[in-house]
Scaffold this active site. Structure first.
Site, short mmCIF file in Angstrom:
data_model
loop_
_atom_site.label_atom_id
_atom_site.label_comp_id
_atom_site.label_asym_id
_atom_site.label_seq_id
_atom_site.Cartn_x
_atom_site.Cartn_y
_atom_site.Cartn_z
N VAL A 14 -74.72 -109.61 52.41
CA VAL A 14 -73.94 -110.64 53.07
C VAL A 14 -74.02 -111.95 52.29
O VAL A 14 -73.02 -112.67 52.15
CB VAL A 14 -74.41 -110.83 54.53
CG1 VAL A 14 -73.70 -112.02 55.19
CG2 VAL A 14 -74.15 -109.56 55.33
N ARG A 99 -77.76 -116.44 69.03
CA ARG A 99 -76.44 -116.17 69.61
C ARG A 99 -76.39 -116.38 71.12
O ARG A 99 -75.33 -116.71 71.67
CB ARG A 99 -76.01 -114.73 69.31
CG ARG A 99 -75.70 -114.49 67.84
CD ARG A 99 -75.42 -113.02 67.59
NE ARG A 99 -75.26 -112.73 66.17
CZ ARG A 99 -75.41 -111.54 65.64
NH1 ARG A 99 -75.70 -110.50 66.42
NH2 ARG A 99 -75.26 -111.36 64.35
N CYS A 130 -71.21 -108.29 63.97
CA CYS A 130 -70.04 -107.84 63.22
C CYS A 130 -69.03 -107.09 64.09
O CYS A 130 -67.81 -107.30 63.97
CB CYS A 130 -70.48 -106.96 62.04
SG CYS A 130 -71.65 -105.66 62.49
N GLN A 157 -69.17 -97.57 63.07
CA GLN A 157 -69.69 -98.64 62.22
C GLN A 157 -70.27 -98.11 60.92
O GLN A 157 -71.04 -97.15 60.90
CB GLN A 157 -70.73 -99.45 63.00
CG GLN A 157 -70.11 -100.19 64.18
CD GLN A 157 -71.10 -100.97 65.01
OE1 GLN A 157 -71.09 -100.87 66.24
NE2 GLN A 157 -71.95 -101.77 64.37
N SER A 160 -73.14 -100.20 55.74
CA SER A 160 -73.43 -101.50 55.14
C SER A 160 -73.89 -102.50 56.19
O SER A 160 -74.53 -103.51 55.85
CB SER A 160 -72.20 -102.04 54.40
OG SER A 160 -71.10 -102.14 55.26
N GLY A 161 -73.59 -102.23 57.46
CA GLY A 161 -74.08 -103.08 58.53
C GLY A 161 -75.59 -103.07 58.65
O GLY A 161 -76.19 -103.98 59.21
N LYS A 215 -75.13 -106.43 72.81
CA LYS A 215 -74.62 -107.59 72.06
C LYS A 215 -73.11 -107.74 72.25
O LYS A 215 -72.60 -108.85 72.46
CB LYS A 215 -74.92 -107.44 70.57
CG LYS A 215 -76.37 -107.61 70.17
CD LYS A 215 -76.52 -107.30 68.68
CE LYS A 215 -77.96 -107.24 68.25
NZ LYS A 215 -78.09 -106.81 66.83
N ARG A 236 -72.85 -95.07 64.47
CA ARG A 236 -72.93 -95.22 63.01
C ARG A 236 -72.26 -94.01 62.37
O ARG A 236 -72.53 -92.87 62.75
CB ARG A 236 -74.38 -95.31 62.56
CG ARG A 236 -74.56 -95.76 61.12
CD ARG A 236 -74.22 -97.21 60.92
NE ARG A 236 -75.15 -98.13 61.56
CZ ARG A 236 -74.99 -99.44 61.61
NH1 ARG A 236 -73.90 -100.00 61.07
NH2 ARG A 236 -75.87 -100.22 62.21
N HIS A 243 -65.89 -101.50 59.57
CA HIS A 243 -66.12 -101.05 60.95
C HIS A 243 -64.78 -100.76 61.62
O HIS A 243 -63.81 -101.51 61.44
CB HIS A 243 -66.84 -102.12 61.77
CG HIS A 243 -68.29 -102.29 61.43
ND1 HIS A 243 -68.96 -101.54 60.48
CD2 HIS A 243 -69.22 -103.17 61.94
CE1 HIS A 243 -70.22 -101.93 60.43
NE2 HIS A 243 -70.40 -102.91 61.30
N ASN A 316 -66.68 -105.31 57.60
CA ASN A 316 -67.79 -105.89 58.35
C ASN A 316 -68.61 -106.88 57.55
O ASN A 316 -69.28 -107.76 58.11
CB ASN A 316 -68.71 -104.79 58.88
CG ASN A 316 -69.26 -103.90 57.79
OD1 ASN A 316 -68.50 -103.15 57.17
ND2 ASN A 316 -70.55 -103.96 57.53
#
Length: 340
Positions: A14, A99, A130, A157, A160-161, A215, A236, A243, A316
């Site tokens: 990221v 958050r 994401c 998803q 890479s997340g 989330k 996943r 995503h 994502n």
């Protein structure tokens, strides 16, 4: 006069995307610091046509810096974000740490840009999860037209997340399936990810949902409207980047699929690709490297009153993380700091 910008976690997936996007969007950077842990000290990172060497986050002084884009885990963020904020540097944090703090704005610029105005209380702005980010970009313009009652979302998803180790695990497991003796046992994930899907992202909670699913519920309520009911199943899949989400929306009043299509075509950050033919939709492979959130498969749901189904795909690492953080910085600059 431009900004002094620090990218924290510049050697990660990221962080590198943040550097790329700052350059691509020509964010007015007067001075840039690429920060990382001591073990990555001196690692070279690309910033447009320049190369910058990482500096030690542990000893870095944030005094006099305008904005810090954080792309490190919650544990490290808990240590370094308050230091940056105390020094007068606005933190835009990609972790989940802040958050849900009511005093810290959670921002998707296409959805709630006005929320950045509340940054000053703690000098921190949170970047959403994401999977939430791309979904709320699609939900907000529809909610403005015909209030949303309930959302049922199933996510697909990419690895890479989870990070670089997960990308490597998918790659190595896939190769190992074809080479006897080179099989790779799961280590990042609890089960094999190659040629498989895993209905488990983040930790399990007492009610049987996972933290990732929670989330999506909590963040959608905070960003869009606390009255929206959301239920999510997060999965996943063996995709490297991008995503995807199958989203079912129930509105308070009827809205036609053609009007949905028209609204989304005009909405910021969205590209509608919706042809009812083979290939007339977007898949994760096609969204990699793009800024947009892509919407396809828009159709009426005849099983409920006022229902719409759609397919939502985005990179994502970009809209789900780095791009949204840079867009927050742009919004902060435009609305509050007014440099550049």
């Amino acid at each position: 006069m431009g900004y002094k910008v620090a990218v924290v976690g510049a050697t990660g997936n990221v962080g590198r995307e943040m550097l790329n996007i700052l350059a691509e969007r020509q964010f007015p950077v007067d001075e840039l610091a690429a920060l990382a842990s001591r073990r990555s000290l001196g690692t070279e990172c690309s910033f447009g046509d320049k190369t910058v060497k990482t500096q030690d986050l542990d000893t870095f002084d944030f005094t006099g810096w305008d904005i810090a884009l954080f792309a490190i885990g919650s544990d490290a963020t808990k240590i370094y974000a308050p230091k940056a904020a105390k020094a007068g540097c606005v933190v835009i944090d990609n972790s989940s740490l802040y958050r849900y703090d009511p005093d810290i704005p959670l921002v998707v610029p296409e959805v709630n840009p006005e929320a950045v105005d509340r940054y000053a209380k703690k000098m921190i702005i949170a970047n959403p999860n994401c999977s939430t980010a791309q979904m709320v970009v699609a939900l907000k313009p529809l909610h403005d037209r015909a209030k949303i009652k309930r959302v049922v979302v199933s996510t697909y998803q990419s690895v890479s997340g989870t990070g670089k180790d997960a990308i490597d695990e998918l790659w190595n497991q896939t190769k190992g399936m074809y080479v006897p003796g080179q099989e790779v046992a799961p280590s990042v994930y609890p089960k094999q990810i190659a040629f498989n899907v895993i209905p488990h992202i983040d930790v399990f909670m007492e009610d049987g949902s996972t933290k990732e699913e929670w989330k999506m519920v909590a963040e959608t309520k905070k960003i869009v409207d606390p009255s929206i009911k959301v239920t999510a199943t997060c999965v996943r899949v063996p995709v490297f980047v991008g995503h995807s989400e199958a989203i079912n929306i129930e509105f308070e009043e009827f809205i036609d699929e053609d009007e949905v299509r028209d609204i989304l075509r005009e909405a910021p950050g969205i590209l509608v690709v919706d042809k009812r033919e083979a290939g007339g939709y977007v898949t994760p492979v096609e969204c990699v490297g793009d800024y947009a959130t892509f919407i396809s498969r828009i159709r009426q749901d005849s099983t409920i009153e006022n229902g719409i189904n759609l397919w939502c795909v985005s990179d994502n690492l970009r809209k789900g993380a780095a791009l949204n953080a840079v867009q927050i910085a742009e919004t902060l600059g435009r609305r509050v700091l007014k440099k550049g």
